[in-house]
Design an enzyme around this catalytic site. Sequence first.
Site, mmCIF file in Angstrom:
data_model
loop_
_atom_site.group_PDB
_atom_site.id
_atom_site.type_symbol
_atom_site.label_atom_id
_atom_site.label_comp_id
_atom_site.label_asym_id
_atom_site.label_seq_id
_atom_site.Cartn_x
_atom_site.Cartn_y
_atom_site.Cartn_z
ATOM 1 C CE LYS A 54 -3.688 -2.551 2.070
ATOM 2 N NZ LYS A 54 -4.329 -2.999 3.230
ATOM 3 C CD GLN A 98 -3.375 -4.505 6.555
ATOM 4 O OE1 GLN A 98 -3.134 -3.546 5.831
ATOM 5 N NE2 GLN A 98 -4.006 -5.533 6.130
ATOM 6 C CG ASP A 121 -9.582 -0.522 4.715
ATOM 7 O OD1 ASP A 121 -9.481 -0.724 3.450
ATOM 8 O OD2 ASP A 121 -8.840 -1.102 5.539
#
Length: 295
Positions: A54, A98, A121
């Site tokens: 990422k 994460q 997200d």
Amino acid sequence: MSAKIISGTEIAKQIREELQREAADLKSKHNLVPGLVTILVGEDPASVSYVTAKQKTSKDLGFYSIQDTQPPDITEDKLITLIEQYNRDPKIHGILVQLPLPKHINETRVLYAMDPKKDVDAFHPFNVGKLMIGEADFYPCTPHGIQQLLVRSGVKIEGAEVVVVGRSNIVGKPIAMMLVQKQSGANATVTICHTKTRDMAAHTRTADILIVAAGKPKAVTADMVKEGAVVIDVGVNRIGMTAEGKAKLCGDVDFEGVKEKASAITPVPGGVGPMTITMLMMNTIKAAKVSAGLK
Ligand code: NAP
């Protein structure tokens, strides 16, 4: 008949080029640089590789990016305080924590702490709710990647029978909710299957578009697929090592058998995977534009 291969690698590359141009435009015309922080707690190897990828992609696209690695024993309160700092940081437009987090940390509390406008997200309940009512600012990355694969491959979604195998909050439920919306790139009739579905094959055989996110190798075999169906394999299963010492991957679909029956199919790797990170970058650009009052 052998199915057309829908290459996520190719489509993701095309979208990244578009995003790179958009990021350059934002910088030159508005002095705006999209900012992304990825927060990693601990050193789980899979999580390390995801955040590394990422970070690399966001730097390649010209973003301002921070990798914030925290020790595995960080307290929940400290992690929340950290998120609140990034919520206030005007250079940061997207915050990614994460997952999974260590067991002593309540993931729901952490997700609730995030400013929904920076929730790239799209896991915050505020964004989940907006998706449900067809007013999403952000789409969750893997489902959005799946939708883009279908749209950009010219698959007709409107009116199609879509069957989704899996009902997780990150893949199965949101992709079903996205494809049923009264919107372009959607308007499908959607069925969701799970481990308590009585006769799964009876459902999957009706699918014009079959999306499989079960996390089980060969959960879908050729006899469960309608002739000419479009098959999207979301699964990532590690099934040993390659000769080069890398993890050998397979999806949830018996690729060799199903490709003889489907009209189009995604491979694993090189299908949905490359799209997920790309959609994260798209969300970060969107968050930056919204923060600056740009459409
Ligand atoms: P998950 O949370 O484990 O959910 C799996 C779902 O599949 C559950 O709803 C489960 O049903 C259902 N299921 C499992 N086995 C089944 C079977 N034999 N028949 C019918 N339903 C079955 O998994 P997830 O997070 O959604 O991920 C699914 C897969 O996609 C995993 O392999 C994951 O690694 C992969 N993935 C890939 C990406 C990417 O970017 N490529 C992103 C996310 C996930 P119950 O609810 O009844 O248990």
